[in-house]
Motif scaffolding. Structure first.
Motif, mmCIF file in Angstrom:
data_model
loop_
_atom_site.group_PDB
_atom_site.id
_atom_site.type_symbol
_atom_site.label_atom_id
_atom_site.label_comp_id
_atom_site.label_asym_id
_atom_site.label_seq_id
_atom_site.Cartn_x
_atom_site.Cartn_y
_atom_site.Cartn_z
ATOM 1 N N GLY A 51 0.636 -1.143 -0.058
ATOM 2 C CA GLY A 51 -0.007 -0.091 0.179
ATOM 3 C C GLY A 51 0.832 1.277 -0.036
ATOM 4 N N GLN A 52 0.366 2.450 -0.069
ATOM 5 C CA GLN A 52 0.797 3.700 -0.138
ATOM 6 C C GLN A 52 0.111 4.622 0.892
ATOM 7 O OE1 GLN A 52 3.370 4.941 -2.297
ATOM 8 N NE2 GLN A 52 3.731 2.478 -2.484
ATOM 9 N N GLY A 53 1.188 5.695 1.539
ATOM 10 C CA GLY A 53 0.545 6.576 2.245
ATOM 11 C C GLY A 53 0.023 6.308 3.512
ATOM 12 N N GLY A 54 -1.318 6.563 3.987
ATOM 13 C CA GLY A 54 -2.023 6.194 4.981
ATOM 14 C C GLY A 54 -2.372 4.847 4.938
ATOM 15 N N GLN A 55 -2.546 4.415 3.659
ATOM 16 C CA GLN A 55 -2.866 2.679 3.709
ATOM 17 C C GLN A 55 -1.730 1.901 3.785
ATOM 18 O OE1 GLN A 55 -6.315 2.301 3.346
ATOM 19 N NE2 GLN A 55 -6.336 4.561 3.731
ATOM 20 N N LYS A 56 -0.464 2.421 4.046
ATOM 21 C CA LYS A 56 0.688 1.480 4.067
ATOM 22 C C LYS A 56 0.745 0.652 5.300
ATOM 23 C CE LYS A 56 5.412 1.830 2.217
ATOM 24 N NZ LYS A 56 6.501 2.808 1.963
ATOM 25 N N LYS A 57 0.736 -0.800 5.094
ATOM 26 C CA LYS A 57 0.783 -1.842 6.213
ATOM 27 C C LYS A 57 1.706 -2.876 5.865
ATOM 28 C CE LYS A 57 -4.111 -0.790 7.487
ATOM 29 N NZ LYS A 57 -5.469 -1.584 7.784
ATOM 30 N N VAL A 58 2.125 -3.430 7.099
ATOM 31 C CA VAL A 58 2.986 -4.550 6.932
ATOM 32 C C VAL A 58 1.955 -5.620 7.066
ATOM 33 C CG1 VAL A 58 4.704 -6.391 8.187
ATOM 34 C CG2 VAL A 58 4.929 -3.749 8.201
ATOM 35 N N ARG A 59 2.125 -6.579 5.877
ATOM 36 C CA ARG A 59 0.978 -7.786 5.867
ATOM 37 C C ARG A 59 1.671 -8.850 5.334
ATOM 38 N NH1 ARG A 59 -4.511 -6.321 2.809
ATOM 39 N NH2 ARG A 59 -4.805 -8.273 3.622
#
Length: 203
Positions: A51-59
Motif C-alpha cells: 500500500g501507499q501513504g496512510g494505507q501502508k501496512k505490514v501484511r
C-alpha cells in the motif's frame, strides 16, 4: 556492456522482459552482498509494507520480505556504481523503446527462509510511475531445491496464463515492464538476497 544493453532493449521491446545472467562480475556481486550483510547486522532492514501513504501496512500474509531503501543522495560507492549501470539501461530503453524513463528507486531485499511475496503487479493505481522493474540477485549459490523462484505470469489470448519460473542465481538480472507482467516470489528454503528497483517516468 554495449551488447548487453542491445539485448535488454531488444527483448523488452519484443517480449516485455529479459533475463541476463552474469550481469555483474563475481567480485562486484560479492562486494554488494557483503555490504548488504553488514547493513543487515546493523539492524537497518525493516519488514516490507504494502500500500501507499496512510494505507501502508505490514501484511505478512501477502509479503514477508525485509527491505532497506537506498538513499539516492547518500549512496555508498558500490551502490553508486550499480546505479550507474542502471542509468545505462535507462538511457538505452529511452533511446530505443521511447519509455520516457526519468529516475530510479531501489532497495536491498532479503527473503528469510520460508518467506514469499504473493502474486502482484509492480505498477498499480497507487504507484503509477513505475514503468520498468529491475532485479539483481546477489546470492552466493542457488539450486532448484532451494525454491524461492520469481514466478512470472504471461496472459495468453485464450484467457490462460503461461508461467515462467526464474531462479535467483547470483549475478542474474531480470528486467520487465512493471504494468504488464504479474509475478510472485515463491516460498524460499534459503535466505534470498537481491537489489530490487524501478525505473520511473517521474523525477
Amino acid at each position: 556492456m554495449e551488447e548487453v544493453l542491445d539485448r535488454i532493449s531488444a527483448e523488452i521491446y519484443q517480449n516485455s522482459y529479459v533475463i541476463i545472467d552474469d550481469f555483474v562480475d563475481e567480485e562486484f556481486r560479492k562486494a554488494l552482498l557483503k555490504e548488504q550483510t553488514e547493513l543487515l547486522e546493523k539492524g537497518m532492514f525493516r519488514h516490507a509494507a504494502v500500500g501507499q501513504g496512510g494505507q501502508k501496512k505490514v501484511r505478512t500474509e501477502i509479503r514477508s520480505d525485509e527491505v532497506l531503501w537506498m538513499d539516492q543522495d547518500n549512496l555508498s560507492p558500490l551502490q553508486a556504481a550499480y546505479w550507474e549501470k542502471i542509468e545505462q539501461i535507462r538511457q538505452v530503453l529511452n533511446q530505443r523503446c521511447f519509455l520516457g524513463l526519468r529516475s530510479f528507486e531501489g532497495h536491498f531485499a532479503r527473503y528469510p527462509i520460508g518467506s514469499f511475496y504473493k502474486k502482484h503487479l509492480d505498477q498499480f493505481h497507487a504507484v503509477p510511475h513505475r514503468v520498468v522493474t529491475v532485479i539483481l540477485y546477489l546470492n552466493d549459490s542457488w539450486s532448484a531445491e532451494d525454491e524461492g523462484a520469481l514466478r512470472m505470469y504471461f496472459p495468453q489470448e485464450d484467457g490462460s496464463e503461461r508461467i515462467a519460473d526464474v531462479l535467483p542465481l547470483g549475478g542474474r538480472l531480470v528486467v520487465f515492464l512493471s504494468a504488464e507482467i504479474p509475478h510472485e516470489v515463491l516460498p524460499t528454503k534459503k535466505e534470498r538476497i537481491s537489489i530490487t528497483g524501478w525505473l520511473r517516468n517521474i523525477d
